[in-house]
Design a protein around this motif. Structure first.
Motif, mmCIF file in Angstrom:
data_model
loop_
_atom_site.group_PDB
_atom_site.id
_atom_site.type_symbol
_atom_site.label_atom_id
_atom_site.label_comp_id
_atom_site.label_asym_id
_atom_site.label_seq_id
_atom_site.Cartn_x
_atom_site.Cartn_y
_atom_site.Cartn_z
ATOM 1 N N PHE A 269 15.397 -6.059 37.202
ATOM 2 C CA PHE A 269 15.501 -6.836 35.403
ATOM 3 C C PHE A 269 14.094 -8.275 35.909
ATOM 4 O O PHE A 269 13.466 -8.090 36.801
ATOM 5 C CB PHE A 269 16.784 -6.859 35.440
ATOM 6 C CG PHE A 269 17.647 -8.021 36.878
ATOM 7 C CD1 PHE A 269 17.289 -9.480 36.263
ATOM 8 C CD2 PHE A 269 17.727 -7.194 37.206
ATOM 9 C CE1 PHE A 269 18.159 -10.317 37.644
ATOM 10 C CE2 PHE A 269 18.256 -8.089 38.647
ATOM 11 C CZ PHE A 269 18.122 -9.267 38.869
ATOM 12 N N GLU B 139 29.035 -5.694 38.577
ATOM 13 C CA GLU B 139 28.610 -6.994 37.583
ATOM 14 C C GLU B 139 27.694 -7.591 38.251
ATOM 15 O O GLU B 139 28.824 -8.023 39.552
ATOM 16 C CB GLU B 139 29.151 -6.533 36.318
ATOM 17 C CG GLU B 139 28.811 -8.030 35.553
ATOM 18 C CD GLU B 139 29.672 -8.686 34.123
ATOM 19 O OE1 GLU B 139 30.662 -9.414 34.279
ATOM 20 O OE2 GLU B 139 29.872 -7.401 33.438
ATOM 21 N N THR C 98 26.779 -11.980 38.217
ATOM 22 C CA THR C 98 26.092 -13.193 36.860
ATOM 23 C C THR C 98 24.997 -13.839 37.672
ATOM 24 O O THR C 98 25.093 -14.331 38.898
ATOM 25 C CB THR C 98 27.634 -13.597 36.864
ATOM 26 O OG1 THR C 98 29.008 -13.335 36.399
ATOM 27 C CG2 THR C 98 26.955 -15.351 36.091
ATOM 28 N N PRO D 121 20.848 -5.610 31.119
ATOM 29 C CA PRO D 121 19.922 -5.760 30.060
ATOM 30 C C PRO D 121 17.969 -6.052 31.636
ATOM 31 O O PRO D 121 18.298 -6.491 32.496
ATOM 32 C CB PRO D 121 19.805 -7.028 29.327
ATOM 33 C CG PRO D 121 20.939 -7.413 30.080
ATOM 34 C CD PRO D 121 21.827 -6.625 30.610
ATOM 35 N N ASP E 248 23.628 -15.555 32.578
ATOM 36 C CA ASP E 248 24.107 -13.971 32.282
ATOM 37 C C ASP E 248 24.088 -12.933 33.071
ATOM 38 O O ASP E 248 23.942 -13.575 34.352
ATOM 39 C CB ASP E 248 22.475 -13.195 31.350
ATOM 40 C CG ASP E 248 22.057 -14.444 30.069
ATOM 41 O OD1 ASP E 248 22.809 -14.634 29.916
ATOM 42 O OD2 ASP E 248 20.670 -13.989 30.098
ATOM 43 N N SER E 249 24.395 -12.159 32.240
ATOM 44 C CA SER E 249 25.272 -10.746 33.684
ATOM 45 C C SER E 249 24.367 -9.412 33.539
ATOM 46 O O SER E 249 23.576 -9.578 32.611
ATOM 47 C CB SER E 249 26.661 -10.401 33.267
ATOM 48 O OG SER E 249 27.992 -11.309 33.253
ATOM 49 N N VAL E 250 24.157 -9.332 34.223
ATOM 50 C CA VAL E 250 23.547 -8.288 34.573
ATOM 51 C C VAL E 250 24.200 -7.341 35.106
ATOM 52 O O VAL E 250 25.298 -6.658 36.330
ATOM 53 C CB VAL E 250 22.558 -7.926 35.932
ATOM 54 C CG1 VAL E 250 21.730 -6.511 36.185
ATOM 55 C CG2 VAL E 250 20.970 -9.306 34.852
ATOM 56 N N SER F 203 16.212 -8.457 30.658
ATOM 57 C CA SER F 203 15.291 -9.404 30.986
ATOM 58 C C SER F 203 17.148 -10.351 30.175
ATOM 59 O O SER F 203 17.585 -9.991 29.413
ATOM 60 C CB SER F 203 14.682 -9.643 29.615
ATOM 61 O OG SER F 203 14.372 -11.193 29.688
ATOM 62 N N VAL F 204 17.238 -11.404 31.465
ATOM 63 C CA VAL F 204 18.125 -11.816 31.284
ATOM 64 C C VAL F 204 17.861 -14.058 31.828
ATOM 65 O O VAL F 204 16.713 -13.991 31.959
ATOM 66 C CB VAL F 204 19.335 -11.954 32.383
ATOM 67 C CG1 VAL F 204 19.713 -10.601 31.906
ATOM 68 C CG2 VAL F 204 18.695 -11.879 33.490
ATOM 69 N N ARG F 205 18.857 -14.652 31.347
ATOM 70 C CA ARG F 205 18.370 -16.050 31.737
ATOM 71 C C ARG F 205 19.846 -16.411 32.627
ATOM 72 O O ARG F 205 20.195 -15.518 32.933
ATOM 73 C CB ARG F 205 18.683 -16.247 30.704
ATOM 74 C CG ARG F 205 17.188 -16.339 29.454
ATOM 75 C CD ARG F 205 17.782 -17.481 28.520
ATOM 76 N NE ARG F 205 16.625 -17.430 27.337
ATOM 77 C CZ ARG F 205 15.364 -18.003 27.499
ATOM 78 N NH1 ARG F 205 15.317 -18.788 28.679
ATOM 79 N NH2 ARG F 205 14.274 -18.085 26.174
ATOM 80 N N VAL G 209 14.487 -12.242 34.915
ATOM 81 C CA VAL G 209 15.081 -13.374 35.367
ATOM 82 C C VAL G 209 13.948 -14.846 34.021
ATOM 83 O O VAL G 209 13.014 -14.777 34.706
ATOM 84 C CB VAL G 209 15.421 -14.372 36.196
ATOM 85 C CG1 VAL G 209 16.129 -15.633 35.807
ATOM 86 C CG2 VAL G 209 16.411 -13.431 36.805
#
Length: 218
Positions: A214, A183, A185, A122, A129-131, A124-126, A216
């Motif tokens: 993206f 992917e 992380t 996605p 999370d995975s991208v 927007s991640v923290r 973070v």
């Protein structure tokens, strides 16, 4: 010895010690970046990055505040442990469809590669999370060639600086369209902000790049 001379002597000694200590923490940073690609390794790498950054900050400034500042810088070291997982590449278009992508009407003399699109999701991640990373590209081969060695690579950047180079993937590819999916992380203790993934494919002297982004969140 006068007090001024003593102070000068202590400063020189401190600089020599700091230089040696910086070399030690730098070597720790390199060791911390070595990974087998597991989630545990990624977390360890991020923690080492913060510790090393703290040490560098303290050595440079000689204060606890320097430790805090260095820890933030060291967060970037955590990216050294990021792993490329769930990798898969497959042919998604025939070679006949790729002539339209290239806009070529005559055969090529050398292998040509071109990225149609590089994406990450996605947006927007923290940390934790995975991208998902995807690179859609095309391969055109000269007459008589059945395949060519193609290398796929990805660089992670922030504020114009590379913070991590993901492991490269190299394989023999037939002519046509290919899609490489993988992917990553997001490690802990990395600075929040917008990150750019530079997608790159290369075959011989031909290469192409594209970018995706993206964010973070803290």
């Amino acid at each position: 010895m006068t007090s001024a001379a003593m102070r000068n002597r202590n400063v020189k000694i401190s600089k020599r010690l700091s230089s040696g200590a910086l070399a030690v923490v730098a070597s720790l940073a390199v060791a911390g970046c070595e990974t087998t690609g597991s989630v545990q390794d990624q977390a360890a790498g991020a923690s080492i990055g913060a510790v090393v950054g703290c040490g560098i900050g303290a050595l440079v400034t000689g204060t606890g505040r320097g430790c805090a500042t260095g820890a933030a810088i060291g967060g970037f070291v955590g990216w050294g442990a990021v792993a490329l997982t769930q990798y898969n590449a497959q042919q998604v278009r025939s070679s006949s469809a790729d002539s339209r992508i290239y806009g070529l009407t005559t055969p090529v003399d050398d292998t040509q590669v071109k990225i149609r699109r590089g994406t990450s999701a996605p947006k927007s991640v923290r940390p934790g999370d995975s991208v998902d990373i995807s690179t859609d590209y095309s391969v055109m081969l000269p007459a008589g060639a059945s395949n060519a060695r193609v290398t796929e690579s990805w660089a992670l950047k922030k504020d114009g600086k590379t913070v991590a180079n993901l492991p490269k993937k190299s394989a023999s590819r037939a002519a046509g369209g290919w899609q490489a999916d993988a992917e990553i992380t997001i490690p802990d203790n990395v600075p929040a902000g917008t990150y750019v993934i530079e997608h790159k494919v290369k075959a011989g002297s031909s290469y192409d790049t594209d970018e995706s982004t993206f964010v973070v969140r803290a």
